[in-house]
Design an enzyme around this catalytic site. Structure first.
Site, mmCIF file in Angstrom:
data_model
loop_
_atom_site.group_PDB
_atom_site.id
_atom_site.type_symbol
_atom_site.label_atom_id
_atom_site.label_comp_id
_atom_site.label_asym_id
_atom_site.label_seq_id
_atom_site.Cartn_x
_atom_site.Cartn_y
_atom_site.Cartn_z
ATOM 1 N N GLU A 83 13.046 -0.984 -5.378
ATOM 2 C CA GLU A 83 13.209 -0.499 -3.610
ATOM 3 C C GLU A 83 11.951 -0.267 -2.754
ATOM 4 O OE1 GLU A 83 15.944 -1.109 -2.449
ATOM 5 O OE2 GLU A 83 17.545 -0.365 -3.930
HETATM 6 O O1 0X9 Z 1 22.906 -1.294 -4.228
HETATM 7 C C1 0X9 Z 1 21.855 -2.727 -3.981
HETATM 8 O O2 0X9 Z 1 22.151 -3.175 -4.651
HETATM 9 C C2 0X9 Z 1 20.383 -2.098 -4.650
HETATM 10 N N1 0X9 Z 1 20.017 -1.012 -3.410
HETATM 11 S S1 0X9 Z 1 19.545 -1.935 -1.189
HETATM 12 O O3 0X9 Z 1 19.484 -1.098 -0.846
HETATM 13 N N2 0X9 Z 1 18.349 -2.451 -1.561
HETATM 14 O O4 0X9 Z 1 20.210 -2.267 -1.564
HETATM 15 C C3 0X9 Z 1 19.932 -1.279 -5.696
HETATM 16 C C4 0X9 Z 1 20.830 -1.654 -6.339
HETATM 17 C C5 0X9 Z 1 20.171 -0.817 -7.814
HETATM 18 N N3 0X9 Z 1 20.799 -0.908 -9.122
HETATM 19 C C6 0X9 Z 1 20.286 -1.973 -9.869
HETATM 20 N N4 0X9 Z 1 19.973 -3.068 -9.285
HETATM 21 N N5 0X9 Z 1 21.218 -2.159 -11.415
HETATM 22 ZN ZN ZN Z 2 18.970 -4.584 -1.066
#
Ligand code: 0X9
Ligand code: ZN
Length: 710
Positions: free
Chosen positions: A438
């Site tokens: 992120e």
């Molecule tokens: O919600 C998401 O898909 C991701 N955050 S975003 O703000 N870029 O949309 C985080 C995903 C976190 N969890 C995993 N990757 N397991």
């Molecule tokens: Zn995202």
């Protein structure tokens, strides 16, 4: 940092547009008086965090007819206030709230101004490509082609198998020494960007890494060595439709910039600058090319349309943290891998030995590792999900990468629960390490100079940043301690194939997954193949532990009135070793707003933030720091908006003890290795191999049969 601002600003942009349409009959002939009068009273759209500690609060909020975002925690929900009457409704409800972004329109306009000014003033940025502004989709495709043209031995463009719903081709770039030679058993590192349309830096950083590698092969010893040992796959734009819309059909234009301080205040364009999902308009149906853009004009910011590509992967698909409702930002789709974007990445990973992968997103300065759901969550097999068997290895690599980019190194679930994400599928299906980055502190697509800082590192991370983190990941991809190696002799020119078929669990069912990868034996009749382990992490044995926290020491501090904007520091020292959690609670009697930050003191007296809590008006704060090191800490109480607060600050150290544990037995799985020549399978052997193991494989039957073929 606490992550809460995840709602699409596009909703706001669209609402603004509606509001502003009345203000701007036309740019050139609009009545200045009318515009100015209305602007004075116009409500600036806001993003607010509403305090909802109880179920009753949440239910009350749901009855108010406000634009609730899906991104909510256990005690807050984010809400977009589009109009002054929205704000009045919320105020009258008695619920308390905190304004996160006071003027969303101004925020986007400010970014646009900053970007234009930077680009105008910059000939060549310090990025590997020298770029000074965000790429468009054609820019990405041109850049990949150009890199492959400049150094065809090092870089080659490849097409992902499925075009987008709007009919666009999806490209990636493969980088490595001698990249056009047949597969030779080198391990693969995969870097992706732009699963989510509005997260522009996630593609920029992937593309800059491609430039960096291609430019520095043969110049920089470390990069040369890594590209001799590995192949790097970069797919900078996974969600091409969404990104193209976000990048070109959105944004907000501050017309005061163009009419020289003139009459028009600010004009928002209907747009998709903050679109998140893909361009699926109706589940299960393809639509004529261009439909997404046309359709989005009637849908606020394009927000309602589409499937969240980061909830559509098959692993645990349909579980917690993904929505079953089409219009929701985290809509999981009609079924696992229902979308071309996720099918593309699935087929890429299933056809290569990807030993490490990173999926870039924005924002929050985090490196996230599996799992996506809290370990205590009861999984589809009826057992607590627990931690992955490779927790130690992935945490260690995460620590190395966060030492370079300064982010926090945490599990996906520590952000919030998710299922159907990229690495939760890829890690559990292949065993290859997987992470979500992120990128950036607080915006989906911040002013461009921030992209440069995120790539090259700034401040104490100058010269490191995500560039260094990606190199660390690439080093991990070639590290034989974290994957498996098979070697031996085989007929020269033979195709070796590793195949595995299995049932990948979704949350409520399962589907068939097939991994099918090949390499070609070289002229010396020997092969070395860097591969992933044969047993999938998801079926490995696991130890499920139930723990209880036992307080070891607790200190309470009382504080008196402070002025708004000021803070009070309380020093706190940990001498005890092996502490599992430092929990800091801040409580106060009046419904004021105090925030809490926790810092670790460095040897030179400087402070590094290790925790924070800045959630709600009138709600007490809690920060938890896992496995705190011994040393000096600073507990900082910040007066955010309090007039006469007194407060209690308590720091408690906990030891976790395992009260019960249960061994969940695992399976042992094998790869099937075939040795093929002239289209015939000459030998087939099972290969059982663990992470970190190397094995010699006897393919003498294949060698003998190949001799007889001649
Ligand atoms: O919600 C998401 O898909 C991701 N955050 S975003 O703000 N870029 O949309 C985080 C995903 C976190 N969890 C995993 N990757 N397991
Ligand atoms: Zn995202």
């Amino acid at each position: 940092m606490i992550y809460r601002s995840r709602r699409s600003l596009a909703v706001i942009a669209a609402a603004l547009t509606t509001a502003l349409l009345g203000l701007t009959p036309s740019v050139s002939t609009g009545s200045a008086e009318a515009v100015e009068a209305d602007t004075d009273t116009a409500f600036a759209p806001q993003l607010v965090t509403v305090d909802t500690p109880t179920r009753a609060d949440k239910q009350l909020l749901q009855t108010l007819g406000l634009d609730l975002t899906e991104h909510a925690g256990h005690d807050y929900i984010e809400v977009v206030l589009h109009t002054g009457s929205d704000a009045a409704v919320l105020k009258e409800s008695g619920l308390t709230y905190d304004v996160r972004i006071g003027n969303l329109l101004e925020r986007e306009a400010r970014n646009n101004r900053a970007n234009a000014a930077y680009a105008a003033a910059t000939l060549q940025s310090p990025l590997p490509s020298g770029r000074d502004s965000y790429r468009t989709l054609p820019d990405y495709n041109d850049d990949m082609r150009q890199l492959a043209n400049i150094r065809p031995n090092i870089a080659k463009v490849f097409d992902l198998p499925h075009p987008s719903l709007d009919g666009k081709a999806v490209h990636g770039i493969e980088i490595g020494a001698n990249v056009r030679a047949p597969e030779d058993g080198r391990p693969v590192f995969l870097l992706m960007g732009l699963h989510h349309a509005r997260e522009w830096p996630s593609g920029e950083l992937a593309m800059e890494f491609a430039y960096d590698l291609v430019k520095n092969y043969g110049q920089d010893a470390r990069i040369t060595g890594l590209l001799d040992k590995a192949r790097v796959l970069i797919v900078p734009v996974v969600n091409v439709d969404g990104f193209d819309l976000s990048r070109t059909d959105g944004g907000l234009v501050d017309l005061r910039e163009v009419d020289d301080g003139g009459t028009v205040s600010i004009l928002g364009t209907p747009g998709n600058a903050y679109k998140r999902k893909n361009c699926r308009v109706v589940d299960g149906q393809d639509t004529p090319d261009g439909t997404c853009r046309a359709f989005s004009a009637t849908s606020p910011g394009g927000f309602g349309i589409g499937i969240d590509p980061n909830r559509n992967y098959g692993g645990f698909w349909g579980g917690p943290g993904a929505s079953a409702t089409f219009a929701d930002p985290t809509y999981r789709g009609a079924g696992p891998f229902s979308e071309p974007e996720t099918q593309n990445i699935r087929e890429l990973i299933s056809s290569r030995q990807v030993t490490t992968m990173i999926s870039n997103h924005t924002f929050s300065n985090l490196v996230l590792r599996p799992n996506g759901v809290h370990p205590d969550t009861i999984g589809p097999d009826g057992n607590p999900v627990g931690n992955p068997p490779d927790e130690e290895g992935m945490r260690a690599l995460g620590a190395e990468m966060t030492a370079a980019n300064g982010y926090r190194n945490i599990h996906g679930w520590e952000l919030y629960d998710t299922t159907g994400t990229t690495e939760d599928w890829s890690y559990n299906a292949t065993g290859g390490f997987g992470f979500t980055f992120e990128i950036g502190p607080d915006e989906f697509h911040p002013p461009f100079p921030q992209v440069i800082d995120e790539y090259l590192g700034a401040g104490e991370y100058a010269g490191k940043g995500n560039r260094e983190a990606y190199l660390d990941a690439l080093e991990n991809a070639v590290d034989t301690a974290t994957h498996s190696v098979i070697r031996g002799s085989a007929p020269k020119g033979a195709t070796l194939r590793l195949r595995k078929q299995f049932a990948t669990p979704t949350w409520e069912s399962s589907f068939t997954d097939t991994l099918n990868t090949t390499m070609q034996v070289g002229d010396n009749g020997r092969f070395t193949w860097h591969i992933n382990q044969s047993t999938r992490p998801v079926v490995q044995e696991k130890l499920v532990e139930i723990t209880e926290d036992k307080p070891v020491r607790s200190e309470t501090y009382q504080g008196g009135p402070t002025t708004i904007g000021q803070h009070v520091d309380h020093p706190f020292t940990i001498t005890e070793t092996g502490i599992d959690v430092l929990q800091v609670d801040l409580d106060w009697p009046t419904p004021d707003d105090l925030d809490l930050e926790v810092y670790k003191k460095n040897a030179d007296g400087s402070l590094t933030q290790v925790g924070s809590s800045g959630n709600f008006v009138g709600e007490k704060e809690r920060a938890e720091i896992a496995a705190p090191a011994t040393g000096d800490y600073v507990l900082r109480v910040i007066n955010f908006a309090s007039t006469s607060p007194t407060y209690d600050l308590t720091a408690t150290l906990f030891d976790s003890t395992v009260v019960s544990s249960e061994e969940v037995p695992g399976l042992i799985e094998n790869w099937t290795l075939t040795c093929e020549k002239g289209g015939q399978v000459l030998q087939q052997v099972p290969v059982i191999i663990d992470r970190g193991e190397q094995a010699k494989i006897d393919l003498s039957t294949c060698i003998n049969r190949a001799r007889n073929l001649r």
